[in-house]
Enzyme design. Sequence first.
Site, PDB file in Angstrom:
ATOM      1  N   HIS A  85      66.050 -33.996  23.927  1.00  0.00           N
ATOM      2  CA  HIS A  85      65.220 -32.886  24.740  1.00  0.00           C
ATOM      3  C   HIS A  85      63.736 -33.099  24.071  1.00  0.00           C
ATOM      4  O   HIS A  85      62.710 -32.947  24.841  1.00  0.00           O
ATOM      5  CB  HIS A  85      65.933 -31.542  24.431  1.00  0.00           C
ATOM      6  CG  HIS A  85      65.211 -30.632  25.087  1.00  0.00           C
ATOM      7  ND1 HIS A  85      65.305 -30.106  26.574  1.00  0.00           N
ATOM      8  CD2 HIS A  85      63.982 -29.724  24.677  1.00  0.00           C
ATOM      9  CE1 HIS A  85      64.541 -29.144  26.749  1.00  0.00           C
ATOM     10  NE2 HIS A  85      63.614 -28.971  25.886  1.00  0.00           N
ATOM     11  N   HIS A 116      57.943 -33.701  23.942  1.00  0.00           N
ATOM     12  CA  HIS A 116      56.906 -33.153  23.310  1.00  0.00           C
ATOM     13  C   HIS A 116      56.294 -34.149  22.395  1.00  0.00           C
ATOM     14  O   HIS A 116      55.947 -33.627  21.044  1.00  0.00           O
ATOM     15  CB  HIS A 116      57.342 -31.824  22.432  1.00  0.00           C
ATOM     16  CG  HIS A 116      57.773 -30.704  23.440  1.00  0.00           C
ATOM     17  ND1 HIS A 116      56.579 -30.014  24.226  1.00  0.00           N
ATOM     18  CD2 HIS A 116      58.800 -30.335  23.758  1.00  0.00           C
ATOM     19  CE1 HIS A 116      57.383 -29.186  24.867  1.00  0.00           C
ATOM     20  NE2 HIS A 116      58.460 -29.136  24.693  1.00  0.00           N
ATOM     21  N   LYS A 145      55.040 -31.062  34.684  1.00  0.00           N
ATOM     22  CA  LYS A 145      54.988 -30.190  33.388  1.00  0.00           C
ATOM     23  C   LYS A 145      53.708 -29.344  33.507  1.00  0.00           C
ATOM     24  O   LYS A 145      52.763 -30.003  33.155  1.00  0.00           O
ATOM     25  CB  LYS A 145      55.553 -30.991  32.014  1.00  0.00           C
ATOM     26  CG  LYS A 145      55.496 -30.142  30.961  1.00  0.00           C
ATOM     27  CD  LYS A 145      56.552 -30.359  30.092  1.00  0.00           C
ATOM     28  CE  LYS A 145      56.857 -29.286  29.089  1.00  0.00           C
ATOM     29  NZ  LYS A 145      58.196 -29.432  28.492  1.00  0.00           N
TER      30      LYS A 145
END
Length: 287
Positions: free
Chosen positions: A160, A176, A222
């Site tokens: 993730h 990220h 995003k």
Amino acid sequence: MARRAPNQELSEVFNQLWRLDTNRLQPGRDYSICLQGKAGYVAQGSNHARDRARASLFSYVDEEKLHGIDTYAHFINLLDNYETSTGVWERVTSEERMENHLFLDAILETDVMKHAHEYLVREGRSSSDPERFKRQLYDIWFRLYHRGRSGREDSCGFEHVFVGETKLGREIMGLHNWVQFYLQEKHGHVDYKGYKARGNKNTPDEEDHVLTLQFSWKGLVKPLGGSFIGVSPEFEVALFTIVFLMSTEKMTSVLVKVDEYVLELVVYRHGLSIGTSYPKLLSNNNN
């Protein structure tokens, strides 16, 4: 409402990790970025964003360092081990399991992770036994759990946070990490759309090590995502592992000052594992 003061103890710990992060790449020397335009508004549920950046975010990265520094090389080996769509069962092969262990072995040899371990032992959050600490890290980052509605083991903290996922073909979750962003951008899978300014400053610096970005990936947008830029994989693992283990809350938000950056570090828990973790840049004290 008065703004929270940075957590002094964790700020000191994280600044020591920052000083120890000798594998951090340096802007202008090891990589260059081109920020271009400010990210526009994206309506909730929309996958349309005006592109404020015609060029890529990364204009140069020293790939000899990416593939020549052990922790980066082992990190990159993990990025193709996952089905990025939630709901799709993750089959972990023996080779992939070995790659997970090689990555952990590599980062545990760094001063960054050694200092993080020492701190967690002092705080009673980890065993002093290196093998038990490694198993704890494996559970936090690599233990599979179900995120999709199917109930299948389709996700883990590493996937993730560092690789990125898509949910029901409608939204991007996670992603990220700057190395994954760069590699996906290099291969034409990520389209950088623009940046979000920090604090009261109109434009960030292209030497900043923390940015908030807008981008598209796998046909989805995003709207905003926070990422460290240039830092080593071990720095991010150490930082977010500490935040995770120092709290038992479902969501933990810690305000810290690391180097020149005032950050909110956000970690969501998924049982014994990380659900997500990311930095939110609040200000740069050099402004």
